[in-house]
Write an enzyme that holds these catalytic residues in place. Structure first.
Site, PDB file in Angstrom:
ATOM      1  N   THR A  33      -7.192  -1.860  -8.435  1.00 16.59           N
ATOM      2  CA  THR A  33      -8.371  -0.689  -6.762  1.00 16.59           C
ATOM      3  C   THR A  33      -8.010  -1.450  -5.792  1.00 16.59           C
ATOM      4  O   THR A  33      -7.360  -2.334  -5.716  1.00 16.59           O
ATOM      5  CB  THR A  33      -9.644  -0.780  -7.737  1.00 16.59           C
ATOM      6  N   ASN A  34      -9.000  -1.233  -4.977  1.00 14.97           N
ATOM      7  CA  ASN A  34      -9.393  -1.625  -3.457  1.00 14.97           C
ATOM      8  C   ASN A  34     -10.376  -2.086  -2.954  1.00 14.97           C
ATOM      9  O   ASN A  34     -11.814  -1.548  -3.646  1.00 14.97           O
ATOM     10  CB  ASN A  34      -8.089  -0.435  -2.641  1.00 14.97           C
ATOM     11  N   ASP A  35     -10.519  -2.201  -1.853  1.00 16.33           N
ATOM     12  CA  ASP A  35     -11.661  -2.495  -1.285  1.00 16.33           C
ATOM     13  C   ASP A  35     -13.061  -1.912  -0.734  1.00 16.33           C
ATOM     14  O   ASP A  35     -14.332  -2.438  -0.263  1.00 16.33           O
ATOM     15  CB  ASP A  35     -11.771  -3.635   0.009  1.00 16.33           C
ATOM     16  N   SER A  36     -12.518  -0.551  -0.906  1.00 14.85           N
ATOM     17  CA  SER A  36     -13.708   0.969  -0.929  1.00 14.85           C
ATOM     18  C   SER A  36     -14.785   0.781  -1.540  1.00 14.85           C
ATOM     19  O   SER A  36     -14.270   0.667  -2.002  1.00 14.85           O
ATOM     20  CB  SER A  36     -12.125   2.160  -0.136  1.00 14.85           C
ATOM     21  N   ALA A  97     -10.261   5.964  -0.875  1.00 11.70           N
ATOM     22  CA  ALA A  97      -8.983   5.176  -0.687  1.00 11.70           C
ATOM     23  C   ALA A  97      -8.345   5.437  -2.322  1.00 11.70           C
ATOM     24  O   ALA A  97      -8.493   4.497  -2.926  1.00 11.70           O
ATOM     25  CB  ALA A  97      -9.129   3.627  -0.924  1.00 11.70           C
TER      26      ALA A  97
END
Ligand code: CTP
Ligand code: CA
Length: 221
Positions: A33-36, A97
């Site tokens: 995943t990512n930081d969004s 994101a």
């Protein structure tokens, strides 16, 4: 842009917003995943709902929304694509994101670390570009808005995305710096539209930025 945004044009409009970082599963207990955080998308959904729009928020994160926002929970880019492409809308805002790649396969059982191997290689495949699909299948009068998260060459890179994805607006967002972008309450963005000079907005809280984005898109007719 007025501090007091004129959002009366949103009354009765169907607004479809995506929010959060997608989660791409490796196995039942692990994902990429990512930081969004979903905060920017939630802000757009709440501002639109408060202005009288019919709002659907497709989100990977549980975010606080007004009671009249219809929430659709998704996890992966593929689920997000399915939800976004199925829903009719007058204004679509892709604030999610989306992971660019997902694991080629999702293991049914938890992946074990084996004693005889110190390396593990993960094969990834590209996810569908949802904004691009939405931008290239627009109905007349429909508005499609995307974001561009960039660490370098913000305006250039975001302008390329505006053109290539067939969007009506790209909200260009410097990430990887303090006080802007992922997982904070404030944001500093520049609005890019076809045939218009870039419009930098002052640093502000995400609710104010959301109002300004919607006000500007309503003005472009
Ligand atoms: N986006 C999308 N589907 C994808 C990837 C991105 O809909 N598979 C959307 C995002 O929601 C955002 C916009 O496209 O509105 C730009 O996302 P960004 O990650 O900045 O750009 P990419 O086109 O993925 O290019 P890159 O990450 O290589 O800069
Ligand atoms: Ca990307």
């Amino acid at each position: 842009v007025n501090a007091q945004a004129d959002l009366t044009g949103l009354t009765g409009k169907r607004v479809l917003v995506s929010a959060g970082g997608t989660r791409e599963r490796l196995d039942p207990v692990r994902y990429l995943t990512n930081d969004s955080s979903g905060k920017m998308g939630a802000a757009v959904a709440n501002v639109a709902a408060a202005a009288g729009a019919e709002v659907t928020l497709v989100t990977t994160k549980a975010v606080p929304v007004l009671p009249n926002v219809q929430v659709v929970s998704v996890e992966s880019a593929q689920e997000l694509a399915q939800a976004m492409l199925a829903q009719p809308a007058d204004i679509v805002v892709m604030a999610a994101a989306v992971a660019d790649f997902r694991p080629v396969t999702t293991a049914t059982n938890k992946i074990k670390k084996t004693a005889d191997n110190d390396e593990f290689h993960l094969d990834l495949v590209k996810n569908p570009d949802i904004l691009s699909a939405l931008g290239h299948q627009k109905r007349p009068g429909q508005k499609v808005i995307g974001f561009a998260a960039e660490t370098t060459d913000l305006i250039h890179n975001a302008s390329v995305k505006l053109a290539e994805k067939g969007a009506d607006m790209i909200v260009a967002n410097q990430v990887g710096v303090p006080d802007s972008g992922f997982n904070v309450d404030v944001n500093q963005v520049t609005l890019l539209r076809p045939e218009q000079p870039p419009l930098p907005l002052p640093k502000n809280d995400k609710l104010t930025i959301a109002k300004q984005i919607l006000e500007i898109i309503l003005q472009d007719n």
